[in-house]
Design an enzyme around this catalytic site. Sequence first.
Site, short mmCIF file in Angstrom:
data_model
loop_
_atom_site.label_atom_id
_atom_site.label_comp_id
_atom_site.label_asym_id
_atom_site.label_seq_id
_atom_site.Cartn_x
_atom_site.Cartn_y
_atom_site.Cartn_z
N GLY A 95 -7.62 20.65 -3.32
CA GLY A 95 -6.47 20.64 -2.40
C GLY A 95 -6.47 21.81 -1.43
O GLY A 95 -5.75 21.82 -0.44
N LYS A 120 -19.59 6.30 -14.21
CA LYS A 120 -18.41 7.12 -14.50
C LYS A 120 -17.25 6.74 -13.58
O LYS A 120 -16.11 6.60 -14.02
CB LYS A 120 -18.75 8.61 -14.39
CG LYS A 120 -19.85 8.99 -15.36
CD LYS A 120 -20.32 10.40 -15.17
CE LYS A 120 -21.56 10.66 -16.01
NZ LYS A 120 -22.05 12.02 -15.88
N HIS A 153 0.84 -1.21 0.00
CA HIS A 153 0.00 0.00 0.00
C HIS A 153 0.87 1.25 0.00
O HIS A 153 1.89 1.29 0.68
CB HIS A 153 -0.86 -0.06 1.27
CG HIS A 153 -1.94 0.96 1.32
ND1 HIS A 153 -1.98 1.93 2.29
CD2 HIS A 153 -3.03 1.14 0.55
CE1 HIS A 153 -3.05 2.67 2.10
NE2 HIS A 153 -3.71 2.21 1.05
N SER A 177 -5.95 -0.99 -5.87
CA SER A 177 -6.33 -1.25 -4.49
C SER A 177 -7.14 -2.55 -4.53
O SER A 177 -7.53 -3.00 -5.60
CB SER A 177 -7.14 -0.05 -4.04
OG SER A 177 -7.69 -0.24 -2.79
N MET A 203 -8.26 11.78 -5.31
CA MET A 203 -9.51 11.12 -4.91
C MET A 203 -9.53 9.62 -5.12
O MET A 203 -8.90 9.09 -6.03
CB MET A 203 -10.69 11.73 -5.68
CG MET A 203 -10.63 11.51 -7.18
SD MET A 203 -12.20 11.87 -7.99
CE MET A 203 -12.74 10.23 -8.47
N ALA A 204 -10.27 8.93 -4.27
CA ALA A 204 -10.63 7.54 -4.50
C ALA A 204 -11.73 7.55 -5.55
O ALA A 204 -12.50 8.52 -5.63
CB ALA A 204 -11.16 6.92 -3.21
P1 NAI Z 1 -11.91 13.55 -0.75
O1 NAI Z 1 -13.26 13.13 -1.19
O2 NAI Z 1 -11.77 14.05 0.64
O3 NAI Z 1 -11.36 14.67 -1.73
C1 NAI Z 1 -11.24 14.45 -3.12
C2 NAI Z 1 -10.74 15.70 -3.81
O4 NAI Z 1 -11.78 16.69 -3.84
C3 NAI Z 1 -9.54 16.36 -3.11
O5 NAI Z 1 -8.61 16.76 -4.08
C4 NAI Z 1 -10.15 17.58 -2.42
O6 NAI Z 1 -9.24 18.66 -2.30
C5 NAI Z 1 -11.27 17.93 -3.36
N1 NAI Z 1 -12.35 18.64 -2.67
C6 NAI Z 1 -13.05 18.19 -1.60
N2 NAI Z 1 -13.96 19.12 -1.25
C7 NAI Z 1 -13.83 20.16 -2.10
C8 NAI Z 1 -14.47 21.42 -2.27
N3 NAI Z 1 -15.45 21.81 -1.46
N4 NAI Z 1 -14.07 22.22 -3.27
C9 NAI Z 1 -13.08 21.85 -4.10
N5 NAI Z 1 -12.42 20.67 -4.01
C10 NAI Z 1 -12.79 19.85 -3.02
O7 NAI Z 1 -10.84 12.35 -0.98
P2 NAI Z 1 -11.10 10.78 -0.97
O8 NAI Z 1 -11.71 10.35 -2.24
O9 NAI Z 1 -11.78 10.43 0.29
O10 NAI Z 1 -9.61 10.22 -0.93
C11 NAI Z 1 -8.86 10.34 0.27
C12 NAI Z 1 -7.47 9.80 0.09
O11 NAI Z 1 -7.48 8.40 -0.03
C13 NAI Z 1 -6.67 10.30 -1.11
O12 NAI Z 1 -5.47 10.84 -0.61
C14 NAI Z 1 -6.38 9.05 -1.93
O13 NAI Z 1 -5.13 9.06 -2.59
C15 NAI Z 1 -6.39 8.00 -0.86
N6 NAI Z 1 -6.64 6.66 -1.38
C16 NAI Z 1 -5.59 5.78 -1.44
C17 NAI Z 1 -5.79 4.47 -1.86
C18 NAI Z 1 -4.64 3.53 -1.98
O14 NAI Z 1 -4.87 2.35 -2.20
N7 NAI Z 1 -3.42 3.96 -1.83
C19 NAI Z 1 -7.12 4.00 -2.24
C20 NAI Z 1 -8.13 5.02 -2.18
C21 NAI Z 1 -7.90 6.29 -1.74
#
Ligand code: NAI
Length: 343
Positions: free
Chosen positions: A312, A230, A122, A146, A181-182
């Site tokens: 971000g 999507k 991971h 993942s 994002m996920a």
């Molecule tokens: P999230 O839903 O909190 O945010 C997604 C994106 O939307 C971010 O770039 C955030 O800045 C943007 N955003 C959120 N609210 C906003 C707003 N009001 N206005 C403008 N932009 C906005 O993120 P999510 O989907 O929960 O992912 C969390 C983390 O999980 C990420 O860092 C991702 O890389 C990580 N992840 C890692 C996995 C792995 O296997 N390594 C698998 C799945 C997720």
Amino acid sequence: MSEEALVYVERNELRELFKTKLVNAGLPNYLADKTADLMIFADERGIHSHGSVRTQYYAERIAKKGLNLDPQFNFEQTGPSTGTYFGDNTVGHYVAYEAMEKAITLAEDSGIGMVGVKEIGHSGAIGYFAEQAAKRGMVALTVCQSDPMVVPFGGTEPYFGTNPIAFAAPRENGEPILFDMATTVQAWGKILDARSKNKSIPDTWAVDKNGEPTTDPFEVGALLPVAGPKGYGLMMMIDILSGSLLGLPFGKHVTSMYEDLSEYRRLGQFHIVINPAFFGDKDQFLKQVSEMVEELHAIKPAKGFDQVYYPGEIQEEVKAQYKESGIPVAQSIYDYLQSDDIY
Ligand code: NAI
């Protein structure tokens, strides 16, 4: 559900607690250092799905040798702009970082750098790697596999993972734009975070083992793709880039994160780095990205919103806030971090 108490911990202290636990579990110092970096990157931005909640899981996997503690890496440049980085199944955090360094170098020399990262564990909040390149003036995209825990659109059985995608671009003034994002409505870590705090979840995030929507994080059987077909299409694209393209297990054949913690995961990641200087005037590009942010900020917010944020930006604000308050950690996790327990 009653919510668990939170402890507020200073950033460097928390980072040190992560690192100490990983080292005590058996991870060599250089690998633990980068893993702790990724974990604090997440927690200090409010991405709690990928910070402290993961410590015990990583420590257990390290102790059970489900991560290689003596990896032999191999980078092979396969073309003017391409390469593969063999991670030998150690912590993905370190390998994906090193592979991104190679992709940046390729992009500096040839305009584009594409590096396939093969056989890793991971790698955490993958925005870290996109930002790594953007801080060096590059535009970057990274995607990774993942484990299968998402029902495909219209299906009842999990097939793809929460396969995240992260994109970053530098700008003239200020932090890079970082979209991360996920491809599910929520990351699996958000379910873990809700579990650790004994909080219920919205019924749009996940289904139980019968495929019915659930609000109980302990009943989650599978997650739902973001925006139906999507998100489903995006997770397939990501799996093809970071799995099949690299000759790695794909879709439902990807190993489970939690099933056998003594088994290597063989995950893939794919970095794409673009050097803006090869596509136009780099200074003008940086200026335009800054102008875009200013124009977005100037848009009148819709009812119920304070402002339009760039991707971000909310995480940057949280970071500034936690600098003052400390980073919230669930009491039970904090107790674990301070204990000698590994798992
Ligand atoms: P999230 O839903 O909190 O945010 C997604 C994106 O939307 C971010 O770039 C955030 O800045 C943007 N955003 C959120 N609210 C906003 C707003 N009001 N206005 C403008 N932009 C906005 O993120 P999510 O989907 O929960 O992912 C969390 C983390 O999980 C990420 O860092 C991702 O890389 C990580 N992840 C890692 C996995 C792995 O296997 N390594 C698998 C799945 C997720």
